[in-house]
Enzyme design. Structure first.
Site, short mmCIF file in Angstrom:
data_model
loop_
_atom_site.label_atom_id
_atom_site.label_comp_id
_atom_site.label_asym_id
_atom_site.label_seq_id
_atom_site.Cartn_x
_atom_site.Cartn_y
_atom_site.Cartn_z
N GLU A 44 -1.48 -1.91 11.31
CA GLU A 44 -1.40 -0.85 11.06
C GLU A 44 -3.02 -1.40 10.29
O GLU A 44 -2.87 -2.07 9.41
CB GLU A 44 -1.10 0.36 10.39
CG GLU A 44 -1.07 1.42 9.13
CD GLU A 44 -0.77 2.05 9.49
OE1 GLU A 44 0.74 1.79 8.79
OE2 GLU A 44 -1.09 2.76 7.73
N ARG A 48 -10.04 1.19 5.36
CA ARG A 48 -10.22 1.44 3.52
C ARG A 48 -12.22 -0.09 3.83
O ARG A 48 -12.00 -0.11 2.48
CB ARG A 48 -9.01 0.75 3.31
CG ARG A 48 -8.18 1.90 3.02
CD ARG A 48 -6.88 0.60 2.15
NE ARG A 48 -5.55 1.60 2.87
CZ ARG A 48 -4.58 1.44 2.33
NH1 ARG A 48 -4.10 0.32 1.77
NH2 ARG A 48 -3.10 2.17 2.95
N THR A 71 -4.48 5.05 7.22
CA THR A 71 -5.98 5.14 5.80
C THR A 71 -6.22 5.90 7.12
O THR A 71 -8.02 6.83 6.11
CB THR A 71 -6.44 4.80 5.16
OG1 THR A 71 -5.38 2.85 4.95
CG2 THR A 71 -6.93 4.93 3.64
N LYS A 131 5.63 9.74 8.19
CA LYS A 131 5.84 8.59 7.21
C LYS A 131 5.78 9.10 5.52
O LYS A 131 6.12 10.17 5.78
CB LYS A 131 3.91 8.11 6.98
CG LYS A 131 3.77 6.58 6.83
CD LYS A 131 2.78 6.79 6.14
CE LYS A 131 1.84 5.85 4.91
NZ LYS A 131 0.66 5.18 5.37
C1 3PG Z 1 -0.04 2.48 2.33
O1 3PG Z 1 -0.92 2.55 2.68
O2 3PG Z 1 0.76 1.99 3.47
C2 3PG Z 1 0.45 1.23 1.30
O3 3PG Z 1 -1.11 0.30 1.07
C3 3PG Z 1 0.82 0.06 2.14
O4 3PG Z 1 1.75 -0.11 1.41
P1 3PG Z 1 2.23 -1.63 0.01
O5 3PG Z 1 1.24 -2.02 -0.15
O6 3PG Z 1 3.62 -1.22 -0.97
O7 3PG Z 1 3.01 -1.94 1.19
#
Ligand code: 3PG
Length: 211
Positions: A44, A48, A71, A131
């Site tokens: 994924e 960002r 995102t 999600k």
């Molecule tokens: C996301 O966007 O899903 C998170 O940034 C991932 O979270 P983590 O860095 O705690 O794994």
């Protein structure tokens, strides 16, 4: 949408989704190679950074990686992601315009939801999988278990605060399709160009998820 069902099945088989933040698109090719070498042909790529679109194009060109865009906050990003080769769309929260545009483009949308109200909104938008973000600070596996009582048909992809120590807590729930997270693809490891380490972290996660 059989395409969407297909994709959910593939995510359910993979069980793990590396959440990738790339500062430099040049890292996309070795990163994808490292994930595949670790036994996980899934990524994924998050919107960002400026590098996201080029990274999606590079990874999509391989043809062997289940590829999501993360995102995604706006409908125009859905278009950009799908045009670049993303097969599904992930958002931190539930945006109706984003979900609608994903449906129009024929791709799966996985919006973040953590409350019963948000899950109902996702159901009303025609979704059956969401999600669960940020998972760790939103109650974790016990919260998902509790939400599954009124929503037995909903499948969750918990992300945020997931790692080797707790991924089993999530994956042991029947309502959890897969877990996502950045622990397999740490930014500093990518920046250092240590793709062998990415492969090692990925292989470790694959083994834990299978166990
Ligand atoms: C996301 O966007 O899903 C998170 O940034 C991932 O979270 P983590 O860095 O705690 O794994």
């Amino acid at each position: 949408l059989s395409h969407t069902t297909d994709l959910l099945e593939q995510l359910g088989q993979a069980r793990l989704v590396p959440v990738v933040v790339l500062e430099d698109a040049v890292d996309a090719a070795p990163l994808a190679e490292a994930l595949v070498a670790g036994g996980l042909a899934v990524a994924e790529v998050t919107f960002r950074t400026e590098a996201a679109l080029a990274a999606i194009q590079t990874i999509a060109a391989r043809g062997d990686v289940l590829l999501g865009a993360g995102t995604v906050l706006r409908p125009d990003q859905v278009d950009a992601a799908v045009d670049a080769g993303a097969q599904y769309i992930v958002s931190p929260g539930l945006s109706e315009p984003v979900v609608r545009r994903a449906a129009e483009r024929g791709v799966l949308a996985l919006p973040g939801t953590v409350t019963a109200t948000e899950i109902q909104a996702a159901l009303e938008a025609g979704l059956r999988a969401v999600k669960y973000f940020p998972a760790g600070t939103s109650g974790g596996a016990p919260a998902i278990k509790a939400l599954s009582a009124p929503f037995p048909e909903v499948q969750f992809v918990p992300t945020g605060g997931v790692g080797p120590a707790n991924l089993g807590d999530y994956l042991s729930l029947p309502s959890v399709l897969a877990v996502g997270g950045s622990w397999m693809v740490p930014k500093d490891v990518i920046a250092a160009g240590d793709f062998e380490q990415i492969t090692a972290l990925t292989a470790e996660a694959v083994q834990l998820a299978a166990g």
